[in-house]
Design an enzyme around this catalytic site. Sequence first.
Site, PDB file in Angstrom:
ATOM      1  N   ASP A   1      -9.705  -5.719  -0.791  1.00 42.14           N
ATOM      2  CA  ASP A   1      -9.133  -4.512  -0.079  1.00 42.14           C
ATOM      3  C   ASP A   1      -9.544  -4.517   1.221  1.00 42.14           C
ATOM      4  O   ASP A   1     -10.401  -3.752   0.477  1.00 42.14           O
ATOM      5  CB  ASP A   1      -7.965  -4.205  -0.640  1.00 42.14           C
ATOM      6  CG  ASP A   1      -6.874  -3.522   0.249  1.00 42.14           C
ATOM      7  OD1 ASP A   1      -6.958  -3.687   1.356  1.00 42.14           O
ATOM      8  OD2 ASP A   1      -6.172  -3.058  -0.435  1.00 42.14           O
TER       9      ASP A   1
ATOM     10  N   ASP B   1       1.211  -1.062   0.189  1.00 41.40           N
ATOM     11  CA  ASP B   1       0.010   0.076  -0.133  1.00 41.40           C
ATOM     12  C   ASP B   1       0.672   0.634   0.257  1.00 41.40           C
ATOM     13  O   ASP B   1       1.119   1.688   1.270  1.00 41.40           O
ATOM     14  CB  ASP B   1      -0.622   0.630   1.433  1.00 41.40           C
ATOM     15  CG  ASP B   1      -1.836  -1.099   1.272  1.00 41.40           C
ATOM     16  OD1 ASP B   1      -3.158  -1.333   0.365  1.00 41.40           O
ATOM     17  OD2 ASP B   1      -2.773  -1.609   2.066  1.00 41.40           O
TER      18      ASP B   1
HETATM   19  C1  DX5 Z   1      -6.788  -0.065   3.229  1.00 38.49           C
HETATM   20  C2  DX5 Z   1      -5.572  -1.164   3.409  1.00 38.49           C
HETATM   21  C3  DX5 Z   1      -6.369  -2.271   4.560  1.00 38.49           C
HETATM   22  C4  DX5 Z   1      -5.080  -3.366   4.586  1.00 38.49           C
HETATM   23  C5  DX5 Z   1      -5.824  -4.924   4.287  1.00 38.49           C
HETATM   24  O1  DX5 Z   1      -6.038   0.619   2.740  1.00 38.49           O
HETATM   25  O2  DX5 Z   1      -5.279  -2.111   2.177  1.00 38.49           O
HETATM   26  O3  DX5 Z   1      -6.990  -2.912   3.614  1.00 38.49           O
HETATM   27  O4  DX5 Z   1      -3.901  -3.412   4.361  1.00 38.49           O
HETATM   28  O5  DX5 Z   1      -5.918  -5.452   6.034  1.00 38.49           O
HETATM   29  P1  DX5 Z   1      -7.521  -6.091   6.815  1.00 38.49           P
HETATM   30  O6  DX5 Z   1      -7.040  -6.533   7.093  1.00 38.49           O
HETATM   31  O7  DX5 Z   1      -6.402  -5.075   8.211  1.00 38.49           O
HETATM   32  O8  DX5 Z   1      -8.182  -4.831   6.360  1.00 38.49           O
HETATM   33 ZN    ZN Z   2      -4.383  -1.906  -0.535  1.00 37.79          ZN
END
Ligand code: DX5
Ligand code: ZN
Length: 226
Positions: A176, A35
Amino acid sequence: MAGELSASMMCANFLDLQNNLKELQAAEIEYLHFDIMDGQFVPNYTLGPCVMDQIREQTDIPFDIHLMVERPEDKMNFFNIQQGDLVSVHYETTYHLQRLLERIRKMGACPGVAINPATPVTSITEILDDVDFILIMTVNPGFAGQKMIPYSLNKIAKTKWFLLDHGYPNIKIQVDGNVSFENSRHMRDAGADIFVVGSSGLFMKNMTIYNAAMEMRKCISHEYKI
Ligand code: DX5
Ligand code: ZN
């Protein structure tokens, strides 16, 4: 197509990264999800090129680079994008989406478009020829540990129908945000193919990464129900 796992690296333990990578490799995780945040499009900062380059030296797992930045066209060259990587840009962040997707394809990577919860999937009707996958955000991007927005399941199913209806059965749907064991089953039922797994389903307090990955595979191994 079988469901695939993409490990959300912002949720990894950076003080124990080598062991985390060993477990991810043993579990045959398909992608490492990065990310990339700019504090503008999303109100946070996380990973960047330095740590990605170090991780690249330690593993052959392809990268899944999720650019959550304004004007991604100006920032893409910071990243060492390689053949076989997935690279997604947000529909909401650029004026010239088609040109950018074409550029990602020319780099040998698989282009994807990410859409926020409030963005309808019909916004990307015209560029379906240019993408290998669509990333449906099931939380507002920026933070791990959020709850899935409930209408996301409906949106995944609508996206699946939309792709079939327009003649694109091979475009994958990536999800996601809060991909837990329970949510992932429903996401799979609705048509999801690639599951970004972070604090809710892979890097967990009460389970090893390897065991969580095995459990997650069970949750997403069935065919879609739509
Ligand atoms: C949001 C991120 C999240 C994260 C995923 O910007 O991309 O979606 O890494 O992990 P969890 O399971 O904590 O949503
Ligand atoms: Zn992401």
